[in-house]
Design an enzyme around this catalytic site. Structure first.
Site: not given
Length: 752
Positions: A627, A439, A623
């Site tokens: 996600d 991410d 995080d």
């Protein structure tokens, strides 16, 4: 049927008309429990799905027949030794797991205390057998040992005895069956031999075996415990009530679940949006981080989409309801999490795979040994003694410790590399990854926002802007506050919702906020053209103006770690819910060629599913709440310690600090640890190939068998300590260029 058991309050109705209920199940110990429970429930008429989440000890069942009684689930599992309760996040995750950990620790303490005392007596007997101990004294020491060990083993062996009984009831075998049988027979034989005034009894071997196994079981349980209940994290985002605008224009406060599609709700500044819908009036900025992953508030206005759980910062919004309760994106994320986590529990650990073959082979060999010696003319006593020697020498102490011992050492190595494990099988899965999916926001970048363009403005302007920012609650303003040398807000500063902050300084009005609020649209347009990935905050005081670019800074060693991972043969992909310009700029800065932007939680899961279909084993590093489903769906996952509670609960491990080096360290240490696990399992197999034929031939007494079994356990433990060598090398790498950005590292400096 138990009429008093009314579970209707816990039943959920899904969009397709199916019904669902979650149960917290006591007694789930490993992968075998999954198969036993799901196989038993598959026979219930009307039940369409039963999925066990091993990590959460949770069972999800669905049915389409409305007359199906979920109490049947409780009644079906009861005779198999599993107690099911309606799922409550705190009770299922925190209380039950903590209680089980305390119970295992008590069992370990009792076994260890008994073992220490019995070993003192055993040493006296061993020494006396080669000197001048009298039979009466030896018998007294044996009976005293039995008096200590029998009640201690009855209590401390419960984790294994209960699991073995459940397996037998379900007509299956697991690792605890030969363990329980070996302990029971060793204790029974010890009592029998003591009554016959024999030289040898094996109370010490049985209790020491329990100490070894309970230590491994407790450590494994400690790794399984999660830091939070993800259900509780999602619940924190749900708004129980909503302000509905009635047909006559009045506002009525109603439960959010009572809203219907087409209703109009009012959302004030500082409130969370209770529904998914379309904004029909108002302008504001909304925190949509759990949807997009981007922590910078998104500007919304008439025609924009709104999502349940997002936080409204600025103006008043009127939203037409599209979905409330079960149909929202927030609810979809929870369902995606459930499905992804359930798929991950299908992964069989090395010890589980070995146990599936080990238990029936051990029992068969012991039984064949007894039959062979009886047919050969041996007495029943001698045949049974030889069979027990086979069970003891093959008792899977080394096999049971092969994985947990390495896990403990590797966990320490990871901790010294600033990584905390949250899943018992994380090391094995991380070691197998062959690509990494990152991410962007909060993962490749630091969680705190940074300010660009500071050198383009005079110091006095920066100071005034930063002091004005101290009076604002806006996230972009907070990024400016670190630039203030005087940490006191300007007197009389007033925050205007949805616009910015203003104050009169020496008779001249100063403004900080949106470019429109500060009349700096032209300057802002030029800044957006050259820096499309940045958010803008403007300042004006008379003729003094500035446009600050707020953006997230890359982690200081991100580029070096990306180069190192690619050198290790790991392809890298960036998946982000952020806009394309920001993702592209990040990817270019890190030398990553493959990236995706504007990805929702479902999109990330679909991408990971495609990778798995191609035979890849991706590790997800993220995080945010958006996600979390992808973290659960990936082959392995990692999150920074600053991640949302939901992401932490879904991740296999957490890393600490601003550096990205722990990601590379986690892979390197996990690969080393998994190699040691395989070595230990290989040694356990080799040991049995040598020792078992000797025991079956009657060439090994139970005493020698117990000593050999203990020796095998010590051997695998010493081999596991080799993982600490990797820890030392990783600790040394903290001073290497990987940990000391910005100088680019030489690859042989970065990791061992």
């Amino acid at each position: 049927m138990t009429e008093a058991l009314d579970l209707t309050a816990f039943v959920q109705c899904l969009d397709d008309g199916a019904m669902r209920m979650d149960f917290a199940v006591e007694g789930i110990d490993g992968a075998d429990s999954i198969h036993v429970i799901e196989a038993a429930l598959s026979k219930l008429p009307g039940l369409t799905k039963a999925r066990v989440n091993l990590t959460e000890r949770r069972l999800a069942v669905e049915w389409s027949w409305t007359r199906f009684d979920p109490a049947l689930v409780v009644e079906t599992l009861g005779p198999l030794g599993y107690r099911a309760h309606p799922f409550a996040p705190r009770a299922a995750e925190e209380d039950v797991e903590a209680a089980k950990a305390r119970w295992l620790l008590r069992c370990l303490a009792v076994a260890a205390f008994a073992a220490m005392n019995v070993m003192l007596l055993s040493v006296a007997v061993w020494a006396g057998n080669v000197s001048d101990i009298t039979p009466e004294t030896r018998d007294f020491f044996h009976w005293l040992s039995g008096l200590i060990v029998l009640p201690a083993a009855a209590f401390a062996g419960q984790p294994f005895f209960r699991s073995a009984i459940r397996a037998v009831r379900a007509r299956s075998l697991n690792m605890d069956v030969p363990i329980s049988l070996g302990i029971f027979l060793a204790l029974t034989m010890s009592v029998f031999e003591t009554a016959r005034h024999s030289e040898h009894a094996y109370f010490d071997s049985a209790i020491m075996l329990l100490v070894f196994l309970l230590a491994g079981r407790y450590l494994d349980q400690a790794m399984r415990r999660k830091t939070r209940s993800y259900a509780a994290n999602l619940s924190a985002l749900r708004t129980p009530t909503a302000s509905r605008i009635e047909a006559n224009g009045e506002i009525a406060y109603v439960p959010a679940v009572a809203l219907k599609a087409g209703d109009i709700v009012l959302v004030r500044p500082g409130e969370r949006v209770p529904v998914d819908g379309l904004i029909i009036e108002g302008r504001s900025e909304v925190d949509q981080s759990f949807v997009t992953g981007e922590t910078t508030p998104a500007a919304v206005s008439t025609g924009s989409e709104a999502y349940a759980g997002t936080l409204n910062f600025g103006g008043v919004l009127r939203i037409r309801v599209r979905a409330a309760g079960a149909g929202t994106l927030l609810d979809e994320i929870e369902r995606l999490m459930d499905g992804a986590a359930a798929q991950k529990t299908r992964y069989l650990r090395l010890a589980d795979r070995a146990a599936r073959l080990y238990a029936p082979v051990v029992h068969s060999m012991a039984a064949l040994t007894a039959v062979f010696w009886l047919l050969a003319g041996a007495s029943a006593h001698d045949a049974i003694i030889t069979a027990i020697a086979v069970l003891i020498i093959t008792c899977p102490c080394a096999l049971a410790l092969a994985v947990p011992a390495v896990q403990v050492v590797a966990a320490g190595a990871l901790f010294r590399s600033k990584v905390l494990l949250t899943a018992g099988d994380a090391i094995e899965r991380i070691a197998g990854v062959d690509m990494i999916v990152f991410d962007k926001t909060g993962t490749l970048t630091l969680p705190e926002l940074g300010v660009d363009g500071v050198d383009e403005a005079p110091a006095a302007v920066i100071e005034l802007a930063a002091r004005l920012a101290l009076a604002s609650h806006h996230p972009l303003s907070r990024a400016l506050t670190v630039l203030a040398t005087e940490k006191t807000p300007i007197n009389g500063a007033q925050e205007i919702s949805g616009a910015g902050v203003r104050a009169v300084i020496d008779g001249v009005e100063a403004r900080l906020g949106s470019p429109e609020f500060c009349d700096l649209e032209a300057e802002a347009a030029r800044a957006r053209q050259s820096h499309p990935e940045s958010s803008l905050i403007a300042f004006r005081r008379g003729a003094a103006t500035a446009v600050f670019r707020i953006r997230q800074k890359l982690r200081p060693d991100a580029a070096a770690v990306m180069a190192l991972l690619r050198a290790r043969g790991l392809p890298i992909v960036i998946l982000s819910g952020d806009a394309a310009p920001a993702v592209k700029a990040c990817a270019q800065a890190l030398g990553v060629t493959e990236w995706r932007a504007d990805m929702r939680p479902g999109d990330k899961i679909a991408y990971l599913a495609d990778l798995k279909a191609q035979g890849r084993k991706p590790m997800m590093v993220g995080d945010g709440m958006n996600d979390a489903p992808a973290l659960a769906a990936a082959h392995a996952s990692l999150s920074p310690i600053t991640a949302s509670g939901l992401a932490q609960a879904a991740a296999d491990a957490l890393f600490i600090g601003d550096q990205l080096a722990p990601v590379a360290a986690t892979i390197e240490i996990s690969r080393r640890a998994t190699a040691l696990m395989r070595q230990n399992l290989g040694f356990a197999v080799l040991y049995n190939l040598v020792a078992v034929p000797l025991a079956m031939a009657g060439m090994v007494t139970p005493l020698i068998a117990a000593a050999a079994m203990s020796g095998s356990s010590i051997t695998v433990t010493l081999n596991a300590l080799r993982a600490s060598g990797a820890a030392a090398r990783m600790a040394a790498s903290r001073n290497s260029p990987v940990a000391a950005a910005p100088r680019r590292p030489r690859l042989n400096e970065a990791l061992p």
